[in-house]
Design a protein around this motif. Structure first.
Motif, PDB file in Angstrom:
ATOM      1  N   VAL A  53      -7.391  -3.511   1.372  1.00 15.94           N
ATOM      2  CA  VAL A  53      -8.819  -3.774   1.137  1.00 15.94           C
ATOM      3  C   VAL A  53      -9.467  -2.569   0.471  1.00 15.94           C
ATOM      4  O   VAL A  53      -9.354  -1.447   0.969  1.00 15.94           O
ATOM      5  N   TYR A  54     -10.121  -2.795  -0.673  1.00 13.06           N
ATOM      6  CA  TYR A  54     -10.862  -1.733  -1.351  1.00 13.06           C
ATOM      7  C   TYR A  54     -12.292  -2.187  -1.583  1.00 13.06           C
ATOM      8  O   TYR A  54     -12.539  -3.074  -2.385  1.00 13.06           O
ATOM      9  N   GLY A  92     -14.085  -4.052   0.124  1.00 14.58           N
ATOM     10  CA  GLY A  92     -14.221  -5.467   0.407  1.00 14.58           C
ATOM     11  C   GLY A  92     -13.350  -6.379  -0.437  1.00 14.58           C
ATOM     12  O   GLY A  92     -13.200  -7.553  -0.131  1.00 14.58           O
ATOM     13  N   ALA A  93     -12.758  -5.852  -1.529  1.00 15.69           N
ATOM     14  CA  ALA A  93     -11.886  -6.694  -2.361  1.00 15.69           C
ATOM     15  C   ALA A  93     -10.479  -6.644  -1.770  1.00 15.69           C
ATOM     16  O   ALA A  93      -9.908  -5.568  -1.630  1.00 15.69           O
ATOM     17  N   GLU A  94      -9.952  -7.786  -1.395  1.00 11.13           N
ATOM     18  CA  GLU A  94      -8.631  -7.808  -0.763  1.00 11.13           C
ATOM     19  C   GLU A  94      -7.550  -8.079  -1.795  1.00 11.13           C
ATOM     20  O   GLU A  94      -7.636  -9.020  -2.568  1.00 11.13           O
ATOM     21  N   TYR A  95      -6.560  -7.208  -1.819  1.00  9.19           N
ATOM     22  CA  TYR A  95      -5.439  -7.375  -2.736  1.00  9.19           C
ATOM     23  C   TYR A  95      -4.171  -7.624  -1.937  1.00  9.19           C
ATOM     24  O   TYR A  95      -3.894  -6.918  -0.973  1.00  9.19           O
ATOM     25  N   VAL A 146      -0.427  -7.089  -1.821  1.00  7.97           N
ATOM     26  CA  VAL A 146       0.570  -6.245  -2.466  1.00  7.97           C
ATOM     27  C   VAL A 146       1.939  -6.837  -2.163  1.00  7.97           C
ATOM     28  O   VAL A 146       2.431  -6.767  -1.042  1.00  7.97           O
TER      29      VAL A 146
END
Lengths: 446, 112
Positions: B45-46, B48-51, B53
């Motif tokens: 999470v960066y 609030g943006a969830e990636y 991986v």
């Protein structure tokens, strides 16, 4: 900015203490620009890290020179029409005496102008975070020069220059909530609406390439911000600068907690990026307010800023504008918040006797704050968008798609941020190998 | 000769190295790799943006052995690499035509 300090009908005399303090504050504010470069630089992908650093760094060159030539004169010269200043003696800074005092204060003009110069350098650099990975360096350099000239210099005059409309109206902006943060945040929004999104926005993962670098940048910003905020009183004769110093620390601490708490509840983790972003949101919000509120008020301002900015950074995904590193979400939102909260939390015991709603002052100050906020916001948004449009039609704002995808660092700067390859460089003569001829240009395989 | 390739969890490297040394292997090559199998990835999470991986870090170990030792060496590697949790990796062998020691020019099994 502080009202003139006049000690019982005596004209102010030069104070060595205040002069020394303000020179140190100027150096602290200078450090914020490289700090910002690291804060932003760590947040982009590895292929555009150098470009992000350079977008801030170039402002130290361009705006410094413009400030000497005409910027200081436009921002702080004699008012005309409440819009802009001018003083031909200050063009080139040639006709300023070494011990000539800044009117009403105990520091020389040279000290005041170099302190203000650092603000002028930082503000365009703040915009760059929204434009990550995709803007031609030449176009950015031209934008910085034009934006400083037609937006920053006049707006600094409105807010801090004698005769500027916001200054005369009584808008409280201690250290630059409107002139710096709202101004930069609104400009960022104006430019990105013109230039559009990064390729892959919302589809590709765009993870920060170095969170330690982001933390380093946030730390340098926090440190430099003491000069930015406490120094904005231009001296320490009545303790207001010290109150501002305290409130800067207090609000920022509270904002870190606010952002982290929101993030833990909403996304399940205490992130490093959240802590760094929370710190910056608190610093932004206390910038206009710190001289007017109490330390408890600063906790409220910081905590609200931390939570609201953490919420605001998600808006770009909903509305589809690519505010790459959240200049709008942190600086515009945080700046508006801090500027408006003055209308509620001003105690009347700090920089002026004007009290906000919670301290029995009614809504008078709140409406003044609104006028300052929205005047700066609208002007900066519109003029910045027009500048971006002009540059886009002439030199072109964006690099080619190929260059953007391959990485703007190589295309615009002919460099790579990191070299981790252990291969190559074997200069040892081997049994059969012929000596290596010196090459005109060396080839690096990475 | 056979080339034994193991793609395993990075923190098992030392165990595997020691097991191989005990077995009598004189050299190996290690590469940092990334990939996924049944383990899939994780979420980051960066702001609030969830990636998601997908590619998780692995190490790739390569060892050249004589044909007769291959099966036994695979067992040694598997034993040392196993944690019993998902994501332990894979080990496989491929036939190798020849090998040369660069310094001396020795060929075939002598080069090992």
């Amino acid at each position: 900015m502080a009202p003139a300090i006049t000690l019982a009908a005596d004209a102010p005399t030069l104070s060595a203490a205040n002069t020394g303090f303000m020179l140190i504050c100027s150096a602290l504010v200078m450090l914020m620009t490289p700090g910002l470069a690291f804060f932003y630089g760590g947040m982009v992908r590895v292929k555009s890290a150098l470009n992000m650093l350079m977008m801030s760094f170039i402002s130290l060159g361009i705006v410094t020179v413009l400030w000497v030539l005409y910027g200081f004169s436009m921002a702080f010269g004699t008012d005309s029409g409440s819009i802009v200043g001018w003083n031909s003696d200050w063009v080139g800074l040639g006709d300023i005496g070494l011990t000539e005092l800044w009117d009403g204060y105990t520091i020389p003009v040279f000290v005041f102008l170099v302190f203000q110069l650092m603000f002028a350098v930082l503000t365009p650099a703040l915009i760059s975070g929204a434009l990550a990975d995709r803007v031609k360096f030449t176009a950015w350099a031209l934008f910085v020069a034009l934006w400083a000239t037609v937006v920053y210099f006049p707006v600094a005059h409105w807010v801090w220059g004698a005769g500027g409309w916001a200054f005369e109206l009584g808008v409280i902006d201690f250290a630059g909530g409107t002139a710096v943060h709202i101004n930069a945040g609104a400009a960022a929004l104006g430019v990105i609406l013109v230039i559009g999104k990064r390729i892959g926005f919302k589809k590709d993962p765009m993870r920060p390439h170095s969170l330690p670098l982001v933390m380093l940048g946030a730390g340098l910003l926090w440190f430099g911000w003491f000069g930015f905020n406490a120094g904005s009183w231009l001296g320490n004769d009545d303790g207001v600068g010290a109150l501002m110093f305290v409130n800067t620390q207090v609000a920022t601490g509270a904002a870190v907690l606010g952002w982290l708490a929101y993030e833990k509840i909403r996304h399940g983790a205490f992130t490093t990026l959240g802590a760094a972003s929370g710190a910056v949101s608190g610093l932004v919000a206390i910038t206009p307010a710190g001289g007017a509120v109490s330390p408890l008020g600063a906790i409220a301002v910081g905590a609200v800023a931390g939570v609201l900015c953490a919420m605001a950074v998600g808006l770009k995904y909903r509305f589809g504008y690519d505010d790459s590193l959240d200049v709008v979400g942190v600086h515009l939102v945080g700046g508006i918040l801090g500027s408006l909260l003055v209308g509620f939390f001003a105690t009347g015991k700090g920089q002026s006797d004007v009290a906000g709603l919670f301290y029995g002052g009614g809504l008078d100050q709140f409406w003044k704050q609104c006028a300052g906020v929205f005047g700066v916001l609208a002007y900066s948004l519109v003029v910045s968008a027009v500048l971006a449009l002009l540059l886009d039609r002439t030199v072109g704002m964006r690099v080619s798609e190929d260059d953007e995808v391959a990485g703007i660092d190589q295309a615009e700067h002919a460099e790579t941020a990191y070299d981790f390859s252990g291969a190559g460089g074997g200069a040892v003569r081997t049994a059969d190998a012929a000596p290596v001829a010196p090459a005109e240009s060396k080839k690096v395989d990475a | 000769m056979k080339l034994i390739t193991a793609v395993v969890k990075p923190h098992r490297l030392d165990e595997i190295k020691e097991a191989l040394q005990a077995f009598g292997v004189h050299g190996l090559t290690v590469t940092e790799a990334s990939g996924y199998g049944r383990q899939r990835g994780h979420t980051e999470v960066y702001r609030g943006a969830e990636y998601t991986v997908d590619l998780v870090p692995k190490i790739r170990i390569e060892v050249l052995v004589e044909d007769d030792d291959a099966e036994q060496l695979i067992d040694v590697v598997v034993k040392a690499a196993r944690t019993g949790k998902i994501g332990d990796g894979k080990v496989w062998s491929t036939p190798v035509e020849t090998a040369v020691r660069v310094r001396t020019g020795e060929r075939g099994p002598d080069a090992l």
